[in-house]
Design a protein around this motif. Structure first.
Motif, PDB file in Angstrom:
ATOM      1  N   ARG A  11     -51.574 -27.755  11.336  1.00 21.00           N
ATOM      2  CA  ARG A  11     -50.693 -26.732  10.767  1.00 21.00           C
ATOM      3  C   ARG A  11     -49.595 -26.422  11.778  1.00 21.00           C
ATOM      4  O   ARG A  11     -49.852 -25.858  12.847  1.00 21.00           O
ATOM      5  CB  ARG A  11     -51.492 -25.473  10.419  1.00 21.00           C
ATOM      6  CG  ARG A  11     -52.500 -25.680   9.303  1.00 21.00           C
ATOM      7  CD  ARG A  11     -53.368 -24.469   9.086  1.00 21.00           C
ATOM      8  NE  ARG A  11     -54.258 -24.226  10.222  1.00 21.00           N
ATOM      9  CZ  ARG A  11     -55.423 -24.853  10.406  1.00 21.00           C
ATOM     10  NH1 ARG A  11     -55.836 -25.769   9.534  1.00 21.00           N
ATOM     11  NH2 ARG A  11     -56.173 -24.566  11.449  1.00 21.00           N
TER      12      ARG A  11
ATOM     13  N   ARG B  52     -45.764 -24.971  11.332  1.00 16.48           N
ATOM     14  CA  ARG B  52     -44.699 -24.496  10.458  1.00 16.48           C
ATOM     15  C   ARG B  52     -43.336 -24.878  11.017  1.00 16.48           C
ATOM     16  O   ARG B  52     -43.154 -25.059  12.216  1.00 16.48           O
ATOM     17  CB  ARG B  52     -44.783 -22.980  10.277  1.00 16.48           C
ATOM     18  CG  ARG B  52     -46.066 -22.508   9.599  1.00 16.48           C
ATOM     19  CD  ARG B  52     -45.926 -21.054   9.124  1.00 16.48           C
ATOM     20  NE  ARG B  52     -45.458 -20.193  10.192  1.00 16.48           N
ATOM     21  CZ  ARG B  52     -46.255 -19.569  11.054  1.00 16.48           C
ATOM     22  NH1 ARG B  52     -47.584 -19.722  10.969  1.00 16.48           N
ATOM     23  NH2 ARG B  52     -45.751 -18.787  11.992  1.00 16.48           N
TER      24      ARG B  52
ATOM     25  N   GLN C  94     -46.882 -33.306   9.853  1.00 18.91           N
ATOM     26  CA  GLN C  94     -47.112 -32.756   8.522  1.00 18.91           C
ATOM     27  C   GLN C  94     -48.005 -33.651   7.677  1.00 18.91           C
ATOM     28  O   GLN C  94     -48.635 -33.190   6.722  1.00 18.91           O
ATOM     29  CB  GLN C  94     -45.772 -32.546   7.800  1.00 18.91           C
ATOM     30  CG  GLN C  94     -44.773 -31.687   8.563  1.00 18.91           C
ATOM     31  CD  GLN C  94     -45.355 -30.374   9.030  1.00 18.91           C
ATOM     32  OE1 GLN C  94     -45.912 -29.606   8.254  1.00 18.91           O
ATOM     33  NE2 GLN C  94     -45.229 -30.097  10.329  1.00 18.91           N
TER      34      GLN C  94
ATOM     35  N   TRP D 202     -42.429 -33.764  14.466  1.00 21.28           N
ATOM     36  CA  TRP D 202     -42.761 -32.701  13.519  1.00 21.28           C
ATOM     37  C   TRP D 202     -43.103 -33.263  12.140  1.00 21.28           C
ATOM     38  O   TRP D 202     -44.099 -32.881  11.534  1.00 21.28           O
ATOM     39  CB  TRP D 202     -41.597 -31.699  13.415  1.00 21.28           C
ATOM     40  CG  TRP D 202     -41.924 -30.535  12.530  1.00 21.28           C
ATOM     41  CD1 TRP D 202     -42.605 -29.400  12.875  1.00 21.28           C
ATOM     42  CD2 TRP D 202     -41.614 -30.408  11.131  1.00 21.28           C
ATOM     43  NE1 TRP D 202     -42.743 -28.558  11.786  1.00 21.28           N
ATOM     44  CE2 TRP D 202     -42.138 -29.159  10.698  1.00 21.28           C
ATOM     45  CE3 TRP D 202     -40.946 -31.208  10.217  1.00 21.28           C
ATOM     46  CZ2 TRP D 202     -42.009 -28.711   9.386  1.00 21.28           C
ATOM     47  CZ3 TRP D 202     -40.834 -30.762   8.905  1.00 21.28           C
ATOM     48  CH2 TRP D 202     -41.358 -29.535   8.505  1.00 21.28           C
ATOM     49  N   ARG D 203     -42.265 -34.169  11.633  1.00 24.51           N
ATOM     50  CA  ARG D 203     -42.531 -34.738  10.295  1.00 24.51           C
ATOM     51  C   ARG D 203     -43.836 -35.529  10.279  1.00 24.51           C
ATOM     52  O   ARG D 203     -44.564 -35.513   9.285  1.00 24.51           O
ATOM     53  CB  ARG D 203     -41.370 -35.632   9.863  1.00 24.51           C
ATOM     54  CG  ARG D 203     -40.085 -34.889   9.548  1.00 24.51           C
ATOM     55  CD  ARG D 203     -39.040 -35.830   8.985  1.00 24.51           C
ATOM     56  NE  ARG D 203     -37.803 -35.154   8.669  1.00 24.51           N
ATOM     57  CZ  ARG D 203     -36.804 -34.977   9.531  1.00 24.51           C
ATOM     58  NH1 ARG D 203     -36.919 -35.458  10.764  1.00 24.51           N
ATOM     59  NH2 ARG D 203     -35.703 -34.350   9.173  1.00 24.51           N
TER      60      ARG D 203
END
Length: 403
Positions: free
Chosen positions: A293, A295, A287, A283-284
């Motif tokens: 995208r 969230r 980003q 996930w990181r």
């Protein structure tokens, strides 16, 4: 001519005598004055040399590069205290730096549970095997003990560069551990030459002993896996689809997935049981990628699928995969040397790019995986390799019946 020669020969002894007399009667230069004493509190004058001479350092090695404590924190996956203690106790027995592949579910006994899978990255494999063979001779087959550690290290070099010892009982569980070199591990993490080690580390693992080089190259490896998966996915997809694409990279082209030697549902089972750990890994990293995208409170991911956005991912793929993509792209349009920007846009905009990536990754995986499977007969011996193959065939039929 004769007279001049004779006169010069007559002058030669006198010249030699004068030189001899000068050398014997010459008084030596007085010794240089001693350096000024520093007892009066004066500071030494700074050196005018540029660059200034380095201070003498005696028998002192340069420290290994260090990384910020927060770098690669996505790799440090949390595990229960009991599991962490077990893994650290096992690694402590070998007293080497190791990386443990995470297992799904709870820890079970050695007869009814899965094997814990370790990889030890060492600097000198011949020396490591020599010590390990002396401490744990039962981990090696009889012929390996007879031929010695040099034979083991030579066999280890074939294929992906691993030697596996299987069905080793330790601390109430059964483990399998592979031995490789730090250089071989880091090279595969960066370049994907074999995708055997790099592919294993695309999945959630537990790092037992940290190494700055491995942590840095592993971060590159995870980002490469994320970019590759994004190139094969549409504009909108779920995180489970992303994790399935990433976990399937190392199994594309693996002969065991074609033969009845591996559970066909292994990738799906792995993602289902470790989805939270996969998210922690990737996930990181997502980003920081342009056009993605995702969230923090969502399991749906969106990405920019334009040719420019895909070209940004494509340019940063590992060299082992990128060189194959270039070879496939040659002859299908104008060359890269003519217009590099247009070349990348053409390759990234090709609708066949996902299938090209899958095909080339399968070719990368196929040969090293086949060699490593054949090496299992040498490294494990006939009895253990037969037992290991029987267990894999059982998993295959179990997965086929459940599907």
């Amino acid at each position: 001519m004769l007279s001049s020669t004779r006169s010069s020969t007559r002058r030669l002894p006198s010249l030699v005598r004068s030189l001899t007399a000068d050398s014997t009667t010459h008084t030596p230069d007085p010794p240089p004055p001693p350096p000024p004493s520093m007892t009066d509190g004066t500071k030494p004058r700074p050196s005018r040399l540029y660059p200034r001479p380095r201070p003498a350092v005696r028998d002192q090695r340069q420290a290994l590069p260090t990384l910020p404590p927060s770098f690669g924190r996505n790799q440090l996956l949390p595990v229960p205290n009991s599991t962490r203690a077990l893994l650290e106790d096992i690694v402590g027995v070998f007293e080497q730096a190791g990386y443990q592949k995470s297992v799904d579910g709870k820890q079970k006994g050695k007869d009814d549970g899965p094997m814990l899978d370790f990889v030890f990255a060492v600097t000198h494999p011949d020396h490591w095997h020599s010590i390990n063979m002396h401490q744990f001779p039962g981990h090696y087959p009889l012929h390996a003990r007879a031929l010695g550690s040099s034979f083991v290290s030579r066999v280890q070099e074939f294929g992906p560069g691993l030697w596996f010892n299987t069905f080793v009982p330790m601390h109430g569980v059964t483990i399998k551990y592979g031995v490789t070199t730090v250089d071989k591990l880091c090279a595969d993490l960066l370049n994907w030459r074999t995708l055997y080690l790099a592919g294993r580390m695309h999945k959630p693992i537990r790092i037992i002993k940290d190494d700055a080089r491995v942590r840095l190259t592993q971060q590159v490896n995870l980002t490469s896996a994320l970019r590759t998966a994004l190139l094969s996915l549409p504009a909108q997809f779920t995180q489970r689809e992303l994790f399935t694409a990433i976990a399937g990279i190392s199994y594309a082209g693996d002969p065991r997935m074609v033969l009845p030697a591996e559970n066909r549902g292994k990738v799906a089972n792995m993602v289902t049981s470790q989805e939270a750990q996969f998210r922690e890994l990737y996930w990181r990293l997502a980003q920081g990628l342009p056009g993605v995208r995702w969230r923090v409170d969502s399991e749906t991911i969106e990405q920019d699928t334009s040719a420019h956005a895909r070209a940004a991912h494509l340019k940063k793929l590992p060299e082992g995969l990128m060189s194959r993509v270039h070879a496939r792209a040659e002859g299908r349009g104008f060359p890269r040397e003519a217009d590099e920007s247009a070349y990348w846009l053409r390759v990234a905009g090709d609708e066949q790019l996902p299938s090209i990536l899958l095909s080339e990754m399968s070719k990368i995986v196929r040969y090293p995986a086949a060699v490593q499977s054949l090496k299992g007969v040498v490294s494990a011996g006939v009895v253990k390799s037969t037992r290991y193959t029987a267990a894999k065939v059982g998993k295959y039929w179990k997965g086929s019946s459940s599907s």
